[in-house]
Motif scaffolding. Structure first.
Motif, PDB file in Angstrom:
ATOM      1  N   GLY A 179       5.785 -12.595  -7.368  1.00  0.00           N
ATOM      2  CA  GLY A 179       4.627 -11.953  -7.723  1.00  0.00           C
ATOM      3  C   GLY A 179       3.232 -12.720  -7.128  1.00  0.00           C
ATOM      4  N   GLU A 180       3.251 -13.796  -6.449  1.00  0.00           N
ATOM      5  CA  GLU A 180       2.239 -14.650  -6.070  1.00  0.00           C
ATOM      6  C   GLU A 180       1.762 -14.018  -4.814  1.00  0.00           C
ATOM      7  N   LYS A 181       0.395 -13.624  -5.071  1.00  0.00           N
ATOM      8  CA  LYS A 181       0.059 -13.083  -3.477  1.00  0.00           C
ATOM      9  C   LYS A 181      -0.181 -14.320  -2.535  1.00  0.00           C
ATOM     10  N   ARG A 182       0.038 -13.916  -1.182  1.00  0.00           N
ATOM     11  CA  ARG A 182      -0.124 -14.969  -0.339  1.00  0.00           C
ATOM     12  C   ARG A 182      -0.491 -14.183   0.995  1.00  0.00           C
ATOM     13  N   ARG A 203      11.508 -12.862  -1.174  1.00  0.00           N
ATOM     14  CA  ARG A 203      12.582 -12.619  -0.158  1.00  0.00           C
ATOM     15  C   ARG A 203      12.447 -11.175   0.431  1.00  0.00           C
ATOM     16  N   ALA A 204      11.620 -10.281  -0.099  1.00  0.00           N
ATOM     17  CA  ALA A 204      11.327  -8.998   0.599  1.00  0.00           C
ATOM     18  C   ALA A 204      10.047  -8.626   0.191  1.00  0.00           C
ATOM     19  N   PRO A 205       9.048  -9.515   1.003  1.00  0.00           N
ATOM     20  CA  PRO A 205       7.487  -9.202   0.561  1.00  0.00           C
ATOM     21  C   PRO A 205       6.978  -8.052   0.906  1.00  0.00           C
ATOM     22  N   VAL A 206       6.041  -7.516  -0.134  1.00  0.00           N
ATOM     23  CA  VAL A 206       5.395  -6.082   0.092  1.00  0.00           C
ATOM     24  C   VAL A 206       4.086  -6.515   0.592  1.00  0.00           C
ATOM     25  N   VAL A 207       3.759  -5.554   1.781  1.00  0.00           N
ATOM     26  CA  VAL A 207       2.305  -5.739   2.206  1.00  0.00           C
ATOM     27  C   VAL A 207       1.372  -4.958   1.673  1.00  0.00           C
ATOM     28  N   LEU A 227      18.552  -6.045  -0.951  1.00  0.00           N
ATOM     29  CA  LEU A 227      18.807  -5.760  -2.488  1.00  0.00           C
ATOM     30  C   LEU A 227      17.356  -6.327  -3.199  1.00  0.00           C
ATOM     31  N   ALA A 228      16.892  -7.417  -2.815  1.00  0.00           N
ATOM     32  CA  ALA A 228      15.548  -7.807  -3.464  1.00  0.00           C
ATOM     33  C   ALA A 228      14.534  -6.817  -3.229  1.00  0.00           C
ATOM     34  N   GLY A 229      14.433  -6.116  -2.274  1.00  0.00           N
ATOM     35  CA  GLY A 229      13.473  -5.062  -2.191  1.00  0.00           C
ATOM     36  C   GLY A 229      13.723  -3.898  -2.668  1.00  0.00           C
ATOM     37  N   ILE A 230      14.959  -3.442  -2.696  1.00  0.00           N
ATOM     38  CA  ILE A 230      15.313  -2.085  -3.476  1.00  0.00           C
ATOM     39  C   ILE A 230      15.118  -2.237  -5.132  1.00  0.00           C
ATOM     40  N   ALA A 231      15.671  -3.697  -5.566  1.00  0.00           N
ATOM     41  CA  ALA A 231      15.748  -3.909  -6.832  1.00  0.00           C
ATOM     42  C   ALA A 231      14.214  -4.023  -7.399  1.00  0.00           C
ATOM     43  N   ARG A 285      10.566   1.092   4.436  1.00  0.00           N
ATOM     44  CA  ARG A 285      10.912  -0.275   5.502  1.00  0.00           C
ATOM     45  C   ARG A 285      11.599  -1.332   4.464  1.00  0.00           C
ATOM     46  N   TRP A 286      13.096  -0.909   4.304  1.00  0.00           N
ATOM     47  CA  TRP A 286      13.873  -1.771   3.660  1.00  0.00           C
ATOM     48  C   TRP A 286      14.765  -2.848   4.726  1.00  0.00           C
ATOM     49  N   VAL A 287      13.841  -3.804   4.853  1.00  0.00           N
ATOM     50  CA  VAL A 287      14.483  -4.877   5.532  1.00  0.00           C
ATOM     51  C   VAL A 287      16.051  -5.228   5.233  1.00  0.00           C
ATOM     52  N   GLY A 288      16.754  -5.419   6.386  1.00  0.00           N
ATOM     53  CA  GLY A 288      18.153  -5.676   6.042  1.00  0.00           C
ATOM     54  C   GLY A 288      19.038  -4.565   6.016  1.00  0.00           C
ATOM     55  N   LEU A 289      18.498  -3.248   5.980  1.00  0.00           N
ATOM     56  CA  LEU A 289      19.210  -2.021   5.667  1.00  0.00           C
ATOM     57  C   LEU A 289      19.258  -1.309   7.324  1.00  0.00           C
ATOM     58  N   SER A 290      20.493  -1.100   7.801  1.00  0.00           N
ATOM     59  CA  SER A 290      20.508  -0.679   9.261  1.00  0.00           C
ATOM     60  C   SER A 290      20.528   1.002   8.936  1.00  0.00           C
TER      61      SER A 290
END
Length: 500
Positions: A8-11, A31-35, A308-312, A376-381
């Motif tokens: 949750g930390e903005k970077r 692990r799956a940062p959101v822009v 999983l990190a992004g979808i969770a 955009r789910w990174v890691g999903l084919s």
């Protein structure tokens, strides 16, 4: 900069490139940062560099104006975790040090990356997006081309060549044969000899534009260029087509500046395909900036599945607790024939299917399909996207396969995904995803029969509607079905009583 990134930390990353100056602010799961903010200005710092050896006053003014805005924006957003990096143009220009001094006067702390550091950062972004990836990463920027080998991690020995998009026009002025010789000789001088028979992962805005146009040409059913693949033969054919002239009907998402650089980017990729001989071409939207973010994660976070990190995180926003989704996935596992390599995909599909139930009934299937296919789910084919979309369809009771899905996944994969969705539908309608109901019910699949097991305290959960869901799942699996009472739903020991 030191320390690891927290949840949750903005970077922020400020990327002072040869063509564009960009600010990206990230939030969400590390692990799956959101822009949350993405701004760029086409300052073209490297435009005159090949002729004068200098950054032009006009380009520096445009870049510094943008950077001043970025610095002010970061203060307003209270973002203190900022990594500001400068690449080829600032590195190669005689007045690069003076320009970076002006950047520091804005309150920023730019780091000048070497060619190898730039290559490694881009390759790290690809490894973050494609865990375990092996092959070559090529990053085309405005001032340079970086190549580096990866094998689940970034290998040493990356190279940088002065073949950025702002320089390619001049390099191609002598004709195709001279340009081919230039690229070949550049690779030889740099000592590059790898990549044959392995995937080529390509990064950079101009190559993403090429991917968008390729997707447009072949009427690809997905619209995210990330993880879009082409065979070397198809890619070379398209490169030869694009390098001669801009497309008559361009993809509307391609900006005018990217469209202008498309012929040069295509010509360079065509030469790399001929010189390197990769097995396939994979487009990556993750590169230098994401690599910088990923490199600061701790080992445990790096090891997470980005899909999983992004979808969770997305499912939490829809009020779906990941542990509830895990319990539903465990409940339905007995009827799933997928190998263990698809367990994460099935869990992610379960999360999205449950999240869809939080939307209006008339929007569930369409909206969930859009999530599966377009976010955009990174890691999903592409295969995974189609299976996920088919799962959420079947969860809504729809089992007809849209024609576009068949271009992304096999009939067997889609059949499996429909089974996942029908099992999720049965589970949630029977149990309401309540913990005790999940614990006191179970599914067991034998060679010829699907059995729904109910402990006596939850017998009242069964209804004719549940029976229809069970029968539909069993018919899809090609077996008979039965409902039985048991003292313990987690046991294989059943009594003879049947629920009609």
């Amino acid at each position: 900069m030191s320390g690891s990134i927290q949840q949750g930390e903005k970077r922020a990353i400020i990327d002072i490139g040869s063509n564009t100056v960009r600010l990206v602010v990230y939030n969400g799961p590390p692990r799956a940062p959101v822009v949350v903010l993405n701004e760029k200005v086409s300052a073209k710092l490297g435009k005159e560099l090949g002729k004068t050896g200098l950054l032009s006053e006009k380009a520096m003014h445009a870049a510094l104006s943008a950077l001043a805005r970025f610095a002010a924006m970061l203060k307003l957003l209270k973002v203190t975790d900022v990594d500001c990096v400068a690449t080829a143009a600032s590195r190669d220009a005689k007045n690069g040090p003076e320009f970076l001094a002006a950047v520091r006067n804005l309150g920023l702390s730019p780091r000048l990356l070497s060619g190898e550091e730039e290559a490694r950062a881009s390759a790290t972004g690809v490894v973050a997006a494609f865990p375990g990836a092996k092959g070559t990463v090529g990053d085309l920027g405005g001032g340079s081309l970086e190549l580096v080998s990866i094998d689940g991690d970034v290998r040493r020995g990356g190279i940088t060549l002065p073949y950025g998009t702002l320089r390619l026009g001049d390099l191609r002025a002598g004709g195709p044969a001279a340009f081919a010789a230039t690229v070949r000789q550049g690779l030889t001088r740099a000592g590059w000899s790898g990549g044959a028979g392995e995937p080529l992962y390509i990064v950079g805005g101009s190559w993403r534009a090429l991917a968008l146009q390729a997707m447009h040409e072949i009427d690809w059913p997905l619209d995210d260029p990330h993880d879009f693949e082409l065979s070397p033969q198809t890619a070379l054919q398209l490169c030869r087509q694009f390098e001669n002239a801009k497309p008559e009907k361009a993809d509307p998402r391609i900006t005018a500046s990217r469209l202008a650089s498309l012929p040069d980017a295509a010509a360079l990729l065509g030469q790399l395909l001929e010189q390197i001989g990769p097995s396939r071409i994979v487009f990556s939207s993750w590169g230098l900036r994401e690599g910088l973010v990923f490199s600061r994660l701790d080992a445990e976070t790096k090891a997470q599945d980005p899909m999983l990190a992004g979808i969770a995180a997305f499912a939490r926003g829809a009020q779906v607790a990941p542990d509830h989704a895990e319990a539903v996935a465990a409940w339905t596992k007995a009827v799933c024939a997928a190998p263990s390599t698809d367990d994460n995909l099935r869990l992610a599909s379960t999360m999205l299917a449950l999240a869809a139930m939080r939307t209006e009934p008339n929007m569930r299937a369409e909206e969930a399909m859009s999530w599966a296919l377009r976010k955009r789910w990174v890691g999903l084919s592409a295969r995974g996207r189609a299976m996920m979309a088919m799962t959420v369809f079947a969860n809504s009771g729809l089992i007809e396969v849209p024609p576009a899905f068949s271009r992304l996944a096999s009939a067997e994969d889609l059949h499996e995904a429909i089974g996942w969705g029908l099992a999720i539908r049965l589970c949630r309608r029977l149990t309401g995803c309540a913990g005790e109901a999940l614990a006191r019910t179970a599914l067991r699949l034998g060679e010829q029969e699907l059995v729904l097991i109910l402990e006596e305290p939850v017998q009242a959960l069964y209804s004719n509607a549940i029976g229809k869901d069970l029968r539909r799942l069993a018919e899809w699996l090609g077996v008979d079905w039965r409902v039985r009472l048991a003292l313990d739903a987690r046991s294989n020991e059943l009594n003879a009583a049947s629920v009609q």
